[in-house]
Design an enzyme around this catalytic site. Structure first.
Site, PDB file in Angstrom:
ATOM      1  N   GLU A  36    -112.233 -22.817   7.264  1.00 42.13           N
ATOM      2  CA  GLU A  36    -113.041 -22.377   7.899  1.00 42.13           C
ATOM      3  C   GLU A  36    -114.271 -23.508   8.644  1.00 42.13           C
ATOM      4  O   GLU A  36    -113.596 -24.774   7.678  1.00 42.13           O
ATOM      5  CB  GLU A  36    -114.188 -21.274   6.933  1.00 42.13           C
ATOM      6  CG  GLU A  36    -114.105 -19.678   6.956  1.00 42.13           C
ATOM      7  CD  GLU A  36    -114.606 -19.167   5.572  1.00 42.13           C
ATOM      8  OE1 GLU A  36    -116.103 -19.673   5.880  1.00 42.13           O
ATOM      9  OE2 GLU A  36    -114.022 -17.601   5.830  1.00 42.13           O
ATOM     10  N   LYS A 180     -91.705 -23.947  42.091  1.00 43.43           N
ATOM     11  CA  LYS A 180     -91.312 -23.321  40.488  1.00 43.43           C
ATOM     12  C   LYS A 180     -91.485 -21.512  40.048  1.00 43.43           C
ATOM     13  O   LYS A 180     -92.796 -20.954  40.297  1.00 43.43           O
ATOM     14  CB  LYS A 180     -92.763 -24.521  39.415  1.00 43.43           C
ATOM     15  CG  LYS A 180     -92.404 -24.086  38.194  1.00 43.43           C
ATOM     16  CD  LYS A 180     -93.797 -24.513  37.212  1.00 43.43           C
ATOM     17  CE  LYS A 180     -94.433 -23.610  37.009  1.00 43.43           C
ATOM     18  NZ  LYS A 180     -95.912 -24.602  36.175  1.00 43.43           N
ATOM     19  N   ASP A 206    -101.018 -32.342  38.508  1.00 39.39           N
ATOM     20  CA  ASP A 206    -100.907 -30.587  38.254  1.00 39.39           C
ATOM     21  C   ASP A 206    -101.897 -31.092  38.047  1.00 39.39           C
ATOM     22  O   ASP A 206    -102.917 -31.664  37.666  1.00 39.39           O
ATOM     23  CB  ASP A 206     -99.544 -30.008  37.087  1.00 39.39           C
ATOM     24  CG  ASP A 206     -99.858 -29.112  37.258  1.00 39.39           C
ATOM     25  OD1 ASP A 206     -99.893 -27.717  37.988  1.00 39.39           O
ATOM     26  OD2 ASP A 206     -98.188 -28.204  36.738  1.00 39.39           O
ATOM     27  N   THR A 211     -96.906 -27.920  27.732  1.00 42.20           N
ATOM     28  CA  THR A 211     -95.618 -28.650  27.230  1.00 42.20           C
ATOM     29  C   THR A 211     -94.957 -29.436  27.471  1.00 42.20           C
ATOM     30  O   THR A 211     -93.820 -30.339  27.408  1.00 42.20           O
ATOM     31  CB  THR A 211     -94.391 -27.654  26.824  1.00 42.20           C
ATOM     32  OG1 THR A 211     -94.124 -27.275  28.390  1.00 42.20           O
ATOM     33  CG2 THR A 211     -94.687 -26.337  26.007  1.00 42.20           C
TER      34      THR A 211
HETATM   35  C1  R5P Z   1     -99.100 -23.444  36.046  1.00 44.47           C
HETATM   36  O1  R5P Z   1     -99.513 -22.809  36.293  1.00 44.47           O
HETATM   37  C2  R5P Z   1    -100.195 -24.842  35.421  1.00 44.47           C
HETATM   38  O2  R5P Z   1    -100.492 -25.232  36.916  1.00 44.47           O
HETATM   39  C3  R5P Z   1     -99.257 -25.983  35.146  1.00 44.47           C
HETATM   40  O3  R5P Z   1     -98.077 -26.135  35.802  1.00 44.47           O
HETATM   41  C4  R5P Z   1     -98.631 -25.345  34.052  1.00 44.47           C
HETATM   42  O4  R5P Z   1     -99.541 -25.394  32.621  1.00 44.47           O
HETATM   43  C5  R5P Z   1     -98.411 -26.395  32.418  1.00 44.47           C
HETATM   44  O5  R5P Z   1     -97.124 -26.281  32.238  1.00 44.47           O
HETATM   45  P1  R5P Z   1     -96.275 -26.753  30.687  1.00 44.47           P
HETATM   46  O6  R5P Z   1     -96.698 -28.495  30.999  1.00 44.47           O
HETATM   47  O7  R5P Z   1     -96.266 -26.399  29.638  1.00 44.47           O
HETATM   48  O8  R5P Z   1     -95.100 -26.586  31.976  1.00 44.47           O
END
Ligand code: R5P
Length: 280
Positions: A36, A180, A206, A211
């Site tokens: 906590e 994607k 982005d 991840t």
């Molecule tokens: C998705 O819509 C976001 O714009 C990012 O592309 C996403 O959150 C990236 O996630 P990760 O690094 O896990 O692929």
């Protein structure tokens, strides 16, 4: 006026304090043996307070709630600066019976805060759950970081295309996008596409790197398409599950982010962006 630096955003809070010529309140954050959290904020006396705390972990959210509570009957007003708004990716019902997480988070924050300031929240849908939100765009800062370099910016998906368009306009460079499909939280598939990046230096841009799988997939395609080098830039460096290793293994040479989530790669600060919004 005082600034309360949450445990997740100490550097950004102190940059804001400098820019706004404001003092930081004395804070004590501890964790009890059972996990906590304990919060103590000293020196607040009937004044306006700016709380700066990104929500990157569950503990960040609980700590924010306790900070709000500690300010009860002491702060004249509270502006919650939440540079990275976690839980925003669960912004609708994907299947019956789910919680809309950002709706719960928005209700919680706005029950305490008079205004909420955030940077590049994940989606318009997520933004729609707030009533007192000031939304800021860090894409021009990412663009300016690359100004003067001969690069091509790539969006890894259509969802980020508008953001990358803004960054590319500030970098004064060309841009393109990939398509994607996300199969689940950890699996993304990106369609190969004619990109025209042969012998180019590419920067994949982005909003979030979680991840790193999105950028890693995009980087592989860009390198297969003949790019000379690939770097990536994001606003929020969430960096879950060995994301940086994944990116470097995929051939990414450099990863750059803002300080909405404070990480060693946070080379770009959103402090001035937030400070000018707070001033106005
Ligand atoms: C998705 O819509 C976001 O714009 C990012 O592309 C996403 O959150 C990236 O996630 P990760 O690094 O896990 O692929």
């Amino acid at each position: 006026m005082k600034i309360v630096a949450g445990g997740a955003s100490p550097l950004l809070a102190s940059r804001l304090a400098t820019l706004l010529k404001t003092e930081l309140a004395k804070t004590t954050y501890r964790e009890f043996p059972d996990g906590e959290l304990y919060v103590k904020i000293e020196g607040i006396e009937e004044e306006d307070v700016i709380v700066v705390q990104s929500i990157n972990t569950n503990n960040d959210l609980v700590q924010l709630l306790l900070i709000f509570d500690a300010l009860t009957n002491r702060a004249e007003s509270i502006v919650a600066v939440i540079p990275y708004m976690g839980y925003a990716r669960q912004d609708k019902l994907f299947s019956e019976g789910e919680a809309i997480s950002i709706r719960a988070v928005a209700r919680l924050i706005e029950s305490y805060a008079d205004k909420v300031v955030t940077v590049n929240i994940h989606s318009k849908e997520a933004m729609g759950y707030f009533k007192k939100l000031i939304h800021l765009d860090a894409m021009p800062l990412l663009g300016k970081f690359y100004e003067g370099r001969s690069i091509t910016m790539i969006s890894p998906d259509l969802g980020s295309l508008e953001r990358v368009r803004v960054a590319a306009a500030h970098a004064k460079c060309r841009f393109d996008y990939l398509e994607k499909t996300r199969l689940d939280e950890e699996t993304v598939v990106i369609k190969p596409k004619e990109l025209g990046v042969k012998n180019e230096d590419v920067v994949i841009v982005d909003d979030i790197i979680s991840t790193g799988k999105t950028i890693a997939e995009a980087a592989k395609l860009v390198l297969e398409a003949g790019a000379r080098s690939v770097e990536c830039a994001c606003v929020h460096a969430v960096l879950a599950k060995q994301a940086l290793n994944r990116l470097y293994s995929a051939g990414v040479r450099r990863v750059v982010a803002t300080d909405t989530v404070e990480k060693p790669i946070s080379e770009i600060s959103v402090a001035e962006l937030i400070a000018s919004a707070l001033k106005s």
